[in-house]
Design a protein around this motif. Structure first.
Motif, short mmCIF file in Angstrom:
data_model
loop_
_atom_site.label_atom_id
_atom_site.label_comp_id
_atom_site.label_asym_id
_atom_site.label_seq_id
_atom_site.Cartn_x
_atom_site.Cartn_y
_atom_site.Cartn_z
N SER A 39 0.84 -1.29 -0.08
CA SER A 39 0.16 -0.10 0.10
C SER A 39 0.61 1.20 0.09
CB SER A 39 -1.14 -0.22 0.92
OG SER A 39 -0.15 -0.12 2.59
N GLY A 40 2.19 1.33 0.34
CA GLY A 40 2.46 2.70 0.52
C GLY A 40 3.51 2.91 -0.35
N THR A 41 4.21 1.50 -1.66
CA THR A 41 4.64 1.47 -2.38
C THR A 41 4.44 1.68 -3.63
OG1 THR A 41 4.51 -0.51 -2.66
CG2 THR A 41 6.32 0.39 -1.65
N SER A 42 5.05 2.50 -4.80
CA SER A 42 4.87 2.55 -6.71
C SER A 42 5.08 1.38 -7.62
CB SER A 42 5.37 3.50 -6.26
OG SER A 42 5.02 4.35 -8.30
N THR A 43 4.51 1.05 -7.99
CA THR A 43 4.83 0.25 -8.98
C THR A 43 5.97 0.71 -10.22
OG1 THR A 43 3.39 0.45 -10.36
CG2 THR A 43 2.50 -0.98 -9.01
N ILE A 44 6.09 2.05 -10.03
CA ILE A 44 7.09 2.53 -10.90
C ILE A 44 8.10 2.85 -9.60
CG2 ILE A 44 7.06 4.55 -11.62
CD1 ILE A 44 4.53 5.72 -11.85
N ALA A 45 8.20 3.00 -8.48
CA ALA A 45 9.76 3.34 -8.09
C ALA A 45 10.23 1.30 -8.33
CB ALA A 45 9.10 2.76 -6.79
N GLN A 46 10.57 0.42 -9.15
CA GLN A 46 10.84 -0.47 -9.60
C GLN A 46 11.65 -0.19 -10.96
OE1 GLN A 46 7.82 -1.06 -8.53
NE2 GLN A 46 9.16 -2.22 -6.37
N VAL A 47 11.13 0.48 -11.31
CA VAL A 47 11.45 1.29 -13.08
C VAL A 47 12.57 1.38 -12.80
CG1 VAL A 47 10.74 1.93 -14.94
CG2 VAL A 47 9.01 0.83 -13.98
N ALA A 48 13.93 1.92 -13.67
CA ALA A 48 14.95 2.57 -14.19
C ALA A 48 15.32 3.42 -14.20
CB ALA A 48 16.28 2.02 -14.72
N SER A 49 15.70 4.47 -13.60
CA SER A 49 15.86 5.45 -14.07
C SER A 49 16.57 6.53 -15.25
CB SER A 49 16.19 6.63 -12.80
OG SER A 49 15.96 8.34 -13.37
N ASP A 135 16.28 13.48 -14.89
CA ASP A 135 15.69 11.49 -14.26
C ASP A 135 14.25 11.74 -14.16
OD1 ASP A 135 18.87 11.52 -14.78
OD2 ASP A 135 18.72 11.38 -12.29
N ALA A 136 13.99 10.78 -15.13
CA ALA A 136 12.87 10.37 -14.99
C ALA A 136 12.60 8.91 -14.79
CB ALA A 136 12.63 10.89 -16.39
N GLN A 137 11.47 7.84 -15.14
CA GLN A 137 11.09 6.66 -14.90
C GLN A 137 11.12 6.52 -15.98
OE1 GLN A 137 10.14 8.57 -12.25
NE2 GLN A 137 11.75 7.40 -11.16
N ILE A 138 11.36 5.92 -16.60
CA ILE A 138 11.13 5.08 -18.00
C ILE A 138 10.41 4.15 -18.06
CG2 ILE A 138 11.52 4.62 -20.50
CD1 ILE A 138 12.76 7.44 -19.58
N GLY A 142 5.93 5.72 -21.62
CA GLY A 142 6.71 6.93 -21.09
C GLY A 142 7.39 6.91 -20.58
N ALA A 143 7.79 8.89 -19.93
CA ALA A 143 8.64 9.05 -18.75
C ALA A 143 7.65 9.13 -18.68
CB ALA A 143 9.48 10.56 -20.01
N VAL A 144 8.25 9.15 -16.79
CA VAL A 144 7.50 9.55 -15.97
C VAL A 144 8.45 10.44 -14.92
CG1 VAL A 144 6.28 8.83 -13.96
CG2 VAL A 144 5.96 7.49 -15.69
N VAL A 145 8.18 12.07 -14.24
CA VAL A 145 8.70 12.44 -13.88
C VAL A 145 7.84 12.77 -12.17
CG1 VAL A 145 9.88 15.47 -13.69
CG2 VAL A 145 10.08 13.46 -15.14
N GLY A 146 8.77 12.37 -11.22
CA GLY A 146 7.69 12.81 -9.95
C GLY A 146 6.26 12.09 -9.67
N GLN A 147 5.74 10.83 -10.07
CA GLN A 147 4.54 10.30 -10.07
C GLN A 147 3.67 10.65 -11.85
OE1 GLN A 147 2.94 9.44 -6.91
NE2 GLN A 147 5.21 8.59 -6.17
N GLN A 148 4.18 11.75 -12.61
CA GLN A 148 3.37 12.30 -13.61
C GLN A 148 3.98 12.24 -14.93
OE1 GLN A 148 0.14 13.89 -12.50
NE2 GLN A 148 1.23 13.57 -10.79
N LYS A 149 3.00 11.56 -15.74
CA LYS A 149 3.41 10.86 -17.09
C LYS A 149 4.47 12.74 -17.76
CE LYS A 149 1.38 6.70 -17.59
NZ LYS A 149 0.29 6.73 -19.08
N VAL A 150 4.94 12.59 -18.92
CA VAL A 150 5.62 13.53 -19.44
C VAL A 150 5.48 13.07 -20.96
CG1 VAL A 150 7.18 15.42 -19.85
CG2 VAL A 150 6.89 14.38 -17.38
N LYS A 151 4.50 13.76 -21.64
CA LYS A 151 3.96 13.60 -23.35
C LYS A 151 4.21 14.94 -23.94
CE LYS A 151 2.37 9.57 -22.22
NZ LYS A 151 1.31 8.10 -22.71
#
Length: 176
Positions: A39-49, A135-138, A142-151
């Motif tokens: 519940s406290g973790t994001s699935t994005i956290a495991q993606v390489a930056s 830096d962004a998670q890919i 697409g790219a995710v910056v601060g848990q928001q997609k950037v397109k």
């Protein structure tokens, strides 16, 4: 002695409803504190930056001294970004391209030319393209910056010591 009496009490002392309520409260406490799950973790956290570059366009920024603002960008080389009202970190300002303010002028032969805008108030408006690097998670989408997609088309708010304005994303490049 009976297990349940006529009033629904266990061994004549404890109500079954009270026992059920106490058991439900106990299970909720166990569920919250002992077995928290993901519940406290994001699935994005495991993606390489990876580093990305984002080109944003600024149109019609009203500023009394546009050259001073561009110099401030050149000197600080950093800006805070906000995406969808969520602070998303600090990005490096890699490049600044001021754009000329022009207007379309019809020519006698029927063609048109883009000429510098002669209106006096134009000196207080600045158009520019900024290249930001950070830096962004890919992810697959697409790219995710601060848990928001950037397109392309994403509105990014730039915030610094003396400025706060909105821009529009025109390019996103993932660097290797």
């Amino acid at each position: 002695m009976k297990l349940l009496d006529s009033k629904g009490r266990l061994f004549g002392k404890i109500s079954i409803l009270d026992l059920g309520a106490a058991l439900a409260i106990f299970l909720v406490i166990v569920g919250i504190f002992v077995v928290p799950g993901k519940s406290g973790t994001s699935t994005i956290a495991q993606v390489a930056s990876k580093p990305i570059e984002v080109d944003v366009i600024v149109r019609g920024l009203a500023v009394s001294d546009p050259d001073a603002l561009i110099n401030q960008f050149s000197e600080t080389k950093k800006t805070n970004i906000v995406i969808r009202n969520q602070p998303s970190g600090e990005f490096e300002i890699k490049d600044i391209k001021p754009l000329p303010r022009t207007t379309v002028v019809p020519q006698p032969d029927g063609s048109v030319k883009a000429l510098p805008d002669p209106r006096p108030e134009v000196v207080y408006f600045q158009d520019m393209i900024l290249t930001l690097r950070g830096d962004a998670q890919i992810t697959d989408t697409g790219a995710v910056v601060g848990q928001q997609k950037v397109k392309i088309g994403t509105l990014i708010e730039l915030e610094g010591k003396d400025y706060n304005f909105n821009t529009s994303t025109i390019a996103v490049r993932i660097m290797n």
